[in-house]
Design an enzyme around this catalytic site. Structure first.
Site, PDB file in Angstrom:
ATOM      1  N   TYR A 141       0.853  -1.199   0.000  1.00 21.24           N
ATOM      2  CA  TYR A 141       0.000   0.000   0.000  1.00 21.24           C
ATOM      3  C   TYR A 141       0.880   1.237   0.000  1.00 21.24           C
ATOM      4  O   TYR A 141       1.891   1.286   0.700  1.00 21.24           O
ATOM      5  CB  TYR A 141      -0.894  -0.008   1.248  1.00 21.24           C
ATOM      6  CG  TYR A 141      -1.715   1.258   1.405  1.00 21.24           C
ATOM      7  CD1 TYR A 141      -2.979   1.353   0.834  1.00 21.24           C
ATOM      8  CD2 TYR A 141      -1.207   2.368   2.082  1.00 21.24           C
ATOM      9  CE1 TYR A 141      -3.726   2.513   0.945  1.00 21.24           C
ATOM     10  CE2 TYR A 141      -1.946   3.539   2.191  1.00 21.24           C
ATOM     11  CZ  TYR A 141      -3.201   3.599   1.622  1.00 21.24           C
ATOM     12  OH  TYR A 141      -3.944   4.746   1.728  1.00 21.24           O
ATOM     13  N   GLU A 179      -3.414   7.544  -4.103  1.00 21.33           N
ATOM     14  CA  GLU A 179      -3.394   6.274  -3.375  1.00 21.33           C
ATOM     15  C   GLU A 179      -3.221   5.105  -4.336  1.00 21.33           C
ATOM     16  O   GLU A 179      -3.920   5.020  -5.349  1.00 21.33           O
ATOM     17  CB  GLU A 179      -4.706   6.101  -2.596  1.00 21.33           C
ATOM     18  CG  GLU A 179      -4.727   4.851  -1.744  1.00 21.33           C
ATOM     19  CD  GLU A 179      -6.062   4.668  -1.015  1.00 21.33           C
ATOM     20  OE1 GLU A 179      -7.106   4.576  -1.682  1.00 21.33           O
ATOM     21  OE2 GLU A 179      -6.048   4.615   0.228  1.00 21.33           O
TER      22      GLU A 179
END
Ligand code: GDP
Ligand code: MN
Length: 387
Positions: A109, A197
Site C-alpha cells: 500500500y 493512493e
C-alpha cells in the site's frame, strides 16, 4: 474532484510511475481488441466507477482467453456495481479498463495526502496492502509507515529510503520504489492533488514495483489552473442535483434523510443539520445559498430541494445579514409560484428587513409554518416528517 483509475494511470505514465499496459473499453468488442494487443494471459477486466472496493463487489475479474475477455467485459459493462463505497443503490458501470495481468509476489500500500494537523505532506505505506487497508489502520496501525515531508523543503532521498526499507523490498525493487516515490510526490504537488493512493502497489515475481490500482483526487480550489485535468471530470459519476446546483453557484450536497433545508452560510447550515438530527430527524441535504444570494438563487435552491423525492418537509433557516430577509422571502414566493410545493415548509428568519420578509410571506397566500427560533423550527419540521 475525483477521476477514474484509467485516468489516474494516464497521469502516472506522464510522471514515469510504472503501471500495467492496458486501455479503456466501452463495449465487449473494444475490450477484446485491447486484450488482443496485450502480451498474453491472464488479462484483467476492471469496472471504472468513482468508488473503491470493486474487487470484492465483483467488478475486477481475470480472463484467460480472448473469448473470456469478451464475456467478462459483457457482464461487467452495464452492471450496477455495489461496493462498500457506493451505498446500497450501487453505480452503473459504463466503461472497463482492460489490462495485462501481472505475476504478483506481494501486495503493498502507498499513498500521499496532506496532513492538516502537522501542516505537512504525509506518505503512508504498508506491507499489508491489498483490499483492506481500512482494517489494517484500525486493528494493526503499527503496520502502517508514516513519513512526514515539509512541503517547503520537499521530498529528500532519505524519506524515500525510509519508505522503501519499511516495505522490506529486495534491493532492485527498493531502487525502483525510491525513484517512483519522488515522481509521485512531484505529481501530487504539480497537479494540486488532495490524495494519491495506490492499493495495491505490487511487487511482481520479476521484482519490479507496479501501480496495480490508482486513485487520485484533486483539490477543487486548484482546478482553475489545471484546465487539462478538468477534461477528466465525469458527470455520469456525479449526483445530478449536485451538478445542477453547481451551475447556480449553490453549495449543495445530497444526503440520505428527508428534511430538506435551505440555509445561508456554511457554518449555520452545519449547525442546522445538527439541530435537525437532535430533533430526531435526518437532513436530506446540505444547502448553503451563500451570504449574497439573489432571489433567483433562492428559487433555484428551492427547486433543487423539491426535486429530491425523499423530501417530506423543508426547513428554511436564514439569518439576514448580507442576504436580506425580504430578498429571501421574494425568492421563496417566486419558487412557490412556479413549482408545486407538495410538502410543508417551516421558516425561521431573523435579521435585516425581517419585518418586510415576514409581510411578504404572510401576504403570499402560501401555507408556511413560522417558527420563533431554531429549536422550535427543528422541532416542528421533525414532527412533520416523523408523523
Ligand atoms: P479495488 O477493489 O476497487 O480497490 O480494485 P483493485 O484495482 O485494487 O483490484 C482488486 C484486487 O484485484 C487486487 O487487490 C488484486 O488482488 C486483484 N487484481 C487486480 N489486478 C490484478 C492482476 O493483474 N493480477 C492478479 N493476479 N490480480 C489482480
Ligand atoms: Mn484497490
Amino acid at each position: 474532484m475525483k477521476i477514474h483509475e484509467f485516468q489516474a494511470k494516464e497521469i502516472f505514465q506522464k510522471y514515469n510511475v510504472p503501471v500495467p499496459t492496458g486501455g479503456v473499453a466501452f463495449t465487449p468488442e473494444e475490450a477484446r481488441s485491447i486484450a488482443d494487443r496485450l502480451g498474453g494471459y491472464p488479462v484483467v477486466v476492471k469496472a471504472q466507477i468513482h468508488a473503491g472496493g470493486r474487487g470484492k463487489g465483483g467488478g475486477v475479474k481475470l480472463a484467460h482467453s480472448l473469448e473470456e475477455v469478451g464475456t467478462i467485459a459483457g457482464s461487467i459493462l452495464g452492471m450496477t456495481l455495489i461496493t462498500h463505497q457506493t451505498g446500497p443503490e450501487g453505480r452503473l458501470v459504463q466503461k472497463v479498463l482492460v489490462e495485462q495481468g501481472l505475476n504478483i509476489q506481494k501486495e503493498l500500500y502507498l499513498s500521499i495526502v496532506p496532513d492538516r494537523s502537522t501542516a505537512k505532506i504525509v506518505v503512508m505505506a504498508s506491507e499489508a496492502g491489498g483490499m483492506d487497508i481500512e482494517e489494517v489502520a484500525e486493528h494493526t496501525p503499527e503496520k502502517i509507515i508514516r513519513v512526514h515531508i515539509d512541503p517547503l523543503a520537499g521530498i529528500q532521498p532519505y524519506h524515500c529510503r525510509e519508505v522503501a526499507f519499511g516495505l522490506n523490498l529486495p534491493p532492485a525493487a527498493m531502487k525502483m520504489l525510491t525513484a517512483m516515490l519522488g515522481n509521485l510526490y512531484r505529481m501530487f504537488l504539480e497537479t494540486d492533488a488532495s490524495l494519491v493512493e495506490i492499493n495495491p502497489l505490487v511487487l511482481t515475481a520479476e521484482e519490479t514495483v507496479v501501480a496495480l490500482d490508482a486513485k487520485v483526487n484533486f483539490d477543487d480550489n486548484g482546478l482553475f489552473r489545471h484546465k487539462d485535468l478538468l477534461e477528466y471530470r465525469d458527470l455520469d459519476e456525479e449526483d445530478p442535483l449536485e451538478i445542477e446546483a453547481s451551475q447556480y453557484n449553490l453549495n449543495y450536497i445530497n444526503l440520505d434523510g428527508n428534511v430538506g433545508n435551505m440555509v445561508n452560510g456554511a457554518g449555520l447550515a452545519m449547525a442546522t443539520m445538527d439541530i435537525i438530527k437532535r430533533a430526531g430527524a435526518e437532513p436530506a441535504n446540505f444547502l448553503d445559498v451563500g451570504g449574497g444570494a439573489s432571489a433567483e438563487m433562492v428559487e433555484n435552491g428551492f427547486r433543487i430541494i423539491l426535486s429530491d423525492k425523499n423530501v417530506k418537509g423543508i426547513l428554511i433557516n436564514i439569518f439576514g445579514g448580507i442576504l436580506r430577509c425580504d430578498v429571501l422571502a421574494q425568492g421563496v414566493v417566486e419558487a412557490a409560484k412556479k413549482t408545486n410545493i407538495g410538502v410543508p415548509v417551516v421558516v425561521r428568519m431573523e435579521g435585516t428587513n425581517v419585518e418586510e420578509g415576514r409581510r411578504i410571506l404572510a401576504e403570499s397566500g402560501l401555507q408556511l409554518i413560522t417558527a420563533v427560533d431554531l429549536k422550535d423550527a427543528a422541532g416542528k419540521v421533525a414532527e412533520i416528517v416523523n408523523a
